[in-house]
Design a protein around this motif. Structure first.
Motif, PDB file in Angstrom:
ATOM      1  N   ARG A  57       1.276  -0.796   0.291  1.00  0.00           N
ATOM      2  CA  ARG A  57       0.100   0.045   0.087  1.00  0.00           C
ATOM      3  C   ARG A  57       1.026   1.353  -0.133  1.00  0.00           C
ATOM      4  NH1 ARG A  57      -5.063  -1.668   4.466  1.00  0.00           N
ATOM      5  NH2 ARG A  57      -5.691  -3.227   3.575  1.00  0.00           N
ATOM      6  N   ARG A  58       0.057   2.589  -0.756  1.00  0.00           N
ATOM      7  CA  ARG A  58       1.072   3.308  -1.070  1.00  0.00           C
ATOM      8  C   ARG A  58       0.205   4.873  -0.013  1.00  0.00           C
ATOM      9  NH1 ARG A  58       3.918   3.370  -6.989  1.00  0.00           N
ATOM     10  NH2 ARG A  58       5.223   1.267  -6.732  1.00  0.00           N
ATOM     11  N   LYS A  94      15.074   9.639   7.772  1.00  0.00           N
ATOM     12  CA  LYS A  94      15.607   8.369   8.754  1.00  0.00           C
ATOM     13  C   LYS A  94      14.510   7.641   9.138  1.00  0.00           C
ATOM     14  CE  LYS A  94      18.918   7.031  11.455  1.00  0.00           C
ATOM     15  NZ  LYS A  94      20.216   8.385  12.436  1.00  0.00           N
ATOM     16  N   MET A  95      14.075   8.836  10.291  1.00  0.00           N
ATOM     17  CA  MET A  95      12.389   7.281  10.884  1.00  0.00           C
ATOM     18  C   MET A  95      11.318   7.134   9.810  1.00  0.00           C
ATOM     19  SD  MET A  95       8.985   7.613  11.854  1.00  0.00           S
ATOM     20  CE  MET A  95       8.892   9.069  11.342  1.00  0.00           C
ATOM     21  N   LEU A  96      10.988   7.784   9.217  1.00  0.00           N
ATOM     22  CA  LEU A  96      10.021   6.717   8.218  1.00  0.00           C
ATOM     23  C   LEU A  96      10.394   5.604   7.914  1.00  0.00           C
ATOM     24  CD1 LEU A  96       7.989   9.382   6.003  1.00  0.00           C
ATOM     25  CD2 LEU A  96       7.541   7.894   8.060  1.00  0.00           C
ATOM     26  N   VAL A 120       7.597  -0.580   7.216  1.00  0.00           N
ATOM     27  CA  VAL A 120       7.505   0.629   5.887  1.00  0.00           C
ATOM     28  C   VAL A 120       8.203  -0.436   5.275  1.00  0.00           C
ATOM     29  CG1 VAL A 120       9.020   2.495   4.868  1.00  0.00           C
ATOM     30  CG2 VAL A 120       7.084   2.725   6.769  1.00  0.00           C
ATOM     31  N   LYS A 121       8.194  -0.255   4.250  1.00  0.00           N
ATOM     32  CA  LYS A 121       8.507  -1.205   2.641  1.00  0.00           C
ATOM     33  C   LYS A 121      10.017  -0.435   2.178  1.00  0.00           C
ATOM     34  CE  LYS A 121       8.308  -4.326  -0.846  1.00  0.00           C
ATOM     35  NZ  LYS A 121       7.919  -5.060  -2.271  1.00  0.00           N
ATOM     36  N   PHE A 122       9.192   1.158   1.950  1.00  0.00           N
ATOM     37  CA  PHE A 122       9.796   1.824   0.792  1.00  0.00           C
ATOM     38  C   PHE A 122       9.788   3.397   1.285  1.00  0.00           C
ATOM     39  CE2 PHE A 122      10.317   4.842  -2.632  1.00  0.00           C
ATOM     40  CZ  PHE A 122      11.500   4.650  -3.048  1.00  0.00           C
ATOM     41  N   CYS A 123      10.599   4.187   1.519  1.00  0.00           N
ATOM     42  CA  CYS A 123       9.827   5.996   1.609  1.00  0.00           C
ATOM     43  C   CYS A 123      10.590   6.967   0.427  1.00  0.00           C
ATOM     44  CB  CYS A 123      10.130   5.759   2.565  1.00  0.00           C
ATOM     45  SG  CYS A 123       9.385   8.059   3.580  1.00  0.00           S
ATOM     46  N   GLU A 124      10.545   7.509   0.327  1.00  0.00           N
ATOM     47  CA  GLU A 124      11.268   8.769  -0.050  1.00  0.00           C
ATOM     48  C   GLU A 124      10.595  10.337  -0.358  1.00  0.00           C
ATOM     49  OE1 GLU A 124      12.096   8.502  -4.741  1.00  0.00           O
ATOM     50  OE2 GLU A 124       9.794   8.141  -4.777  1.00  0.00           O
ATOM     51  N   VAL A 125      11.492  11.239  -0.247  1.00  0.00           N
ATOM     52  CA  VAL A 125      10.491  12.450  -0.587  1.00  0.00           C
ATOM     53  C   VAL A 125      10.057  13.045  -1.995  1.00  0.00           C
ATOM     54  CG1 VAL A 125      11.010  15.325   0.125  1.00  0.00           C
ATOM     55  CG2 VAL A 125      11.869  13.257   1.451  1.00  0.00           C
ATOM     56  N   ILE A 126       8.770  13.126  -1.628  1.00  0.00           N
ATOM     57  CA  ILE A 126       8.409  14.047  -3.376  1.00  0.00           C
ATOM     58  C   ILE A 126       8.308  15.427  -3.402  1.00  0.00           C
ATOM     59  CG2 ILE A 126       7.821  11.739  -3.424  1.00  0.00           C
ATOM     60  CD1 ILE A 126       4.447  12.512  -2.939  1.00  0.00           C
ATOM     61  N   GLY A 127       8.688  16.356  -2.401  1.00  0.00           N
ATOM     62  CA  GLY A 127       8.507  17.778  -2.470  1.00  0.00           C
ATOM     63  C   GLY A 127       8.042  18.535  -1.841  1.00  0.00           C
ATOM     64  N   ARG A 182       5.083  21.363  -0.556  1.00  0.00           N
ATOM     65  CA  ARG A 182       3.657  21.238  -0.648  1.00  0.00           C
ATOM     66  C   ARG A 182       3.595  22.871  -0.042  1.00  0.00           C
ATOM     67  NH1 ARG A 182       0.852  16.771  -2.352  1.00  0.00           N
ATOM     68  NH2 ARG A 182       1.856  15.548  -3.610  1.00  0.00           N
ATOM     69  N   ASP A 183       3.571  23.076   1.160  1.00  0.00           N
ATOM     70  CA  ASP A 183       3.445  24.070   1.931  1.00  0.00           C
ATOM     71  C   ASP A 183       4.997  24.801   2.238  1.00  0.00           C
ATOM     72  OD1 ASP A 183       1.022  23.921   1.367  1.00  0.00           O
ATOM     73  OD2 ASP A 183       0.766  22.958   3.001  1.00  0.00           O
ATOM     74  N   THR A 184       5.198  25.508   2.885  1.00  0.00           N
ATOM     75  CA  THR A 184       6.043  26.213   3.165  1.00  0.00           C
ATOM     76  C   THR A 184       7.205  25.954   4.161  1.00  0.00           C
ATOM     77  OG1 THR A 184       5.086  28.367   4.295  1.00  0.00           O
ATOM     78  CG2 THR A 184       5.963  28.674   2.543  1.00  0.00           C
ATOM     79  N   ASP A 185       5.849  25.479   5.407  1.00  0.00           N
ATOM     80  CA  ASP A 185       7.048  23.986   6.288  1.00  0.00           C
ATOM     81  C   ASP A 185       6.401  22.745   6.248  1.00  0.00           C
ATOM     82  OD1 ASP A 185       3.705  24.395   6.647  1.00  0.00           O
ATOM     83  OD2 ASP A 185       4.545  25.255   8.512  1.00  0.00           O
ATOM     84  N   SER A 186       6.055  22.441   5.472  1.00  0.00           N
ATOM     85  CA  SER A 186       5.976  21.076   5.369  1.00  0.00           C
ATOM     86  C   SER A 186       6.674  20.416   4.156  1.00  0.00           C
ATOM     87  CB  SER A 186       4.485  20.552   5.233  1.00  0.00           C
ATOM     88  OG  SER A 186       3.655  20.834   3.995  1.00  0.00           O
ATOM     89  N   ILE A 187       6.694  19.374   4.279  1.00  0.00           N
ATOM     90  CA  ILE A 187       7.563  18.305   3.112  1.00  0.00           C
ATOM     91  C   ILE A 187       7.095  17.061   3.104  1.00  0.00           C
ATOM     92  CG2 ILE A 187       9.803  16.952   2.511  1.00  0.00           C
ATOM     93  CD1 ILE A 187      11.190  18.671   4.599  1.00  0.00           C
ATOM     94  N   SER A 188       6.378  16.830   1.765  1.00  0.00           N
ATOM     95  CA  SER A 188       5.267  15.532   1.280  1.00  0.00           C
ATOM     96  C   SER A 188       6.816  13.730   0.735  1.00  0.00           C
ATOM     97  CB  SER A 188       4.971  15.483   0.244  1.00  0.00           C
ATOM     98  OG  SER A 188       3.748  16.230  -0.004  1.00  0.00           O
ATOM     99  N   TYR A 189       6.200  13.083   1.478  1.00  0.00           N
ATOM    100  CA  TYR A 189       6.839  11.958   1.561  1.00  0.00           C
ATOM    101  C   TYR A 189       6.011  10.661   0.733  1.00  0.00           C
ATOM    102  CZ  TYR A 189       9.551  14.563   4.946  1.00  0.00           C
ATOM    103  OH  TYR A 189      10.619  15.035   5.443  1.00  0.00           O
TER     104      TYR A 189
END
Length: 326
Positions: free
Chosen positions: A225-226, A240-242, A248-255, A257-264
């Motif tokens: 599931r993703r 690192k925590m994720l 969790v099988k795999f995790c990456e940063v995808i950009g 979205r807001d000024t203070d948040s990051i999407s994974y």
């Protein structure tokens, strides 16, 4: 309304349909999917009485297609992949011919007019079929299937070769017809099935590999599931925590979205729901979770997984029996 039990069709030593069974309920629109050579057209041709079966039964509204073909066929309207049109006839002549062929009992002029109103071909009623566009020819093909007001409609690739506008028009027409008819829709256009059908049956190499409600089809496929999580926190520490989070099988940063948040993008192990663990881990570190979005498999992904899964089973069986799987 439609009952198919233990259906088998052999062509010499090749088995095109392998002991399949499924039902279609009254008022249901069922999508019938499968790759080329899967047995779709063979099944539809048997169901509509164009082919005999090697074994098994097909019943339409309780009437056996082999034992009582006249009563069964009266209840079926069929649009093959290549509509059975006579190009040198006008639309009026052709529909009149089909009316007589089906021994229809409804008042002729009124019945044909009502059908033309439904499929919107009044403006070409007196034109030669050979002069019509592909879209109008498909509509005429649907019109002939509707003559006699059959309870069951079977459409084999009804939008193939049409432009996007025509596809939408035919798709909407089928949805409208589904309010008063039981429909089987065979198509290669997967989004079309997703948009129209209540249930989906997938066939591969003559075997049913899935029979699910459209919204439940993902349950027929086991897999990871993703999710996309929007998290406020230091990127390296969060990542690192994720990656070390249980399940969790795999995790990456995808950009960002807001000024203070990051999407994974987070992919879990098969059939593992990590959302609760994710929430607790973020809370423990005082990192804010401000968005969580599921990434469900689309119908194309599901279709490929189902077919691949069945092919793998056949290969595994061949290793045991020593037979070569083609």
């Amino acid at each position: 309304m439609i009952e198919i039990n233990n259906l088998v069709k052999n062509y010499g030593d090749k088995q095109a349909v392998c002991n399949i069974s499924f039902n279609v309920n009254e008022g249901e629109i069922m999508g019938f999917l499968g790759p080329n050579g899967a047995g779709k057209s063979t099944t539809l041709n048997i169901l509509t009485g164009y082919l005999s079966a090697t074994n098994g039964t097909v019943k339409i509204d309780g009437f056996d297609i082999f034992d009582n073909p006249f009563e069964a066929k009266k209840r079926i309207g069929f649009l093959p992949e290549l509509p059975p049109l006579y190009l040198d006839m006008t639309v009026k002549e052709y529909l009149s011919f089909v009316y007589e062929l089906k021994r229809c009992k409804f008042p002729k002029a009124q019945h044909i007019k009502e059908i033309c109103d439904v499929v919107k071909i009044n403006d070409v009623f007196n034109r030669m079929i050979k002069n019509l566009s592909k879209g109008y020819r498909q509509r005429v093909g649907i019109a002939q299937a509707l003559i006699g007001n059959p309870q069951v409609l079977v459409f084999d690739e009804p939008t193939i070769g049409l432009d996007p506008k025509q596809i939408i028009e035919i798709r909407n027409l089928i949805k409208m017809l589904g309010k008063e008819h039981t429909i089987i829709l065979s198509t290669h256009i997967l989004p079309e099935v997703q948009a129209i059908c209540d249930r989906i049956v997938v066939i591969n190499k003559g075997v049913i590999v899935a029979n699910e409600k459209t919204e439940d089809l993902t349950l027929a496929v086991e897999g990871p599931r993703r999710i996309i999580a929007k998290i406020v926190g230091p990127e390296n520490d969060v990542l690192k925590m994720l990656k070390t989070l249980q399940g969790v099988k795999f995790c990456e940063v995808i950009g960002k979205r807001d000024t203070d948040s990051i999407s994974y993008m987070i992919e879990s192990d098969e059939n593992i729901d990590i959302r609760k663990l994710l929430f607790y881990a973020l809370a423990k570190n005082s990192w804010a979770l401000i968005g969580l979005e599921g990434m469900e498999m689309n119908l194309e992904d599901i279709f490929i997984k189902l077919v691949d899964k069945q092919n793998e089973k056949k290969k595994a069986a061949s290793k045991i029996t020593g037979k070569v799987v083609k």
